[in-house]
Design an enzyme around this catalytic site. Sequence first.
Site, PDB file in Angstrom:
ATOM      1  N   CYS A 263       0.829  -1.211   0.000  1.00 48.11           N
ATOM      2  CA  CYS A 263       0.000   0.000   0.000  1.00 48.11           C
ATOM      3  C   CYS A 263       0.866   1.265   0.000  1.00 48.11           C
ATOM      4  O   CYS A 263       1.571   1.537   0.975  1.00 48.11           O
ATOM      5  CB  CYS A 263      -0.907  -0.052   1.226  1.00 48.11           C
ATOM      6  SG  CYS A 263      -1.726   1.494   1.631  1.00 48.11           S
TER       7      CYS A 263
ATOM      8  N   CYS B 135       0.094   3.692   2.787  1.00 45.68           N
ATOM      9  CA  CYS B 135       0.585   3.130   4.057  1.00 45.68           C
ATOM     10  C   CYS B 135       2.072   3.431   4.229  1.00 45.68           C
ATOM     11  O   CYS B 135       2.519   3.787   5.320  1.00 45.68           O
ATOM     12  CB  CYS B 135       0.391   1.611   4.101  1.00 45.68           C
ATOM     13  SG  CYS B 135      -1.330   1.070   4.023  1.00 45.68           S
TER      14      CYS B 135
END
Length: 118
Positions: free
Chosen positions: A30, A33
């Site tokens: 991600c 993230c």
Amino acid sequence: MATTAINAAEFEKTVTDNELVFVDFWATWCGPCRAFGPIYEAASEKAENAGVVFAKVDIDANQELAGAAGIQAVPTLMVFKQGQAIFKQAGALQAGDLDELIAQAKTVDLSSAEGNNE
């Protein structure tokens, strides 16, 4: 490092045994993230001696926990105070927004929410 990686077995104990717990649900693949990771780590280091726990849960390694927590997008930040979830939001926060959230979470009074006002 001030953040702690936790798994499903450690989650409940971490949330219930600490006054204030921030949990970052994230994934290695991600991009947001990875962008939020250093912001979260820096905030955890600033709050290290303030009685706040900063945990990280890898959703790929803990799919059952992520499902039980209702995680539908990453990153998702959850905040627990005295074992109760008081905040949940998907999306990476900016450093200033995270600092403000930490300050607000510290001031939440759960006793008034439970109807224990005198």
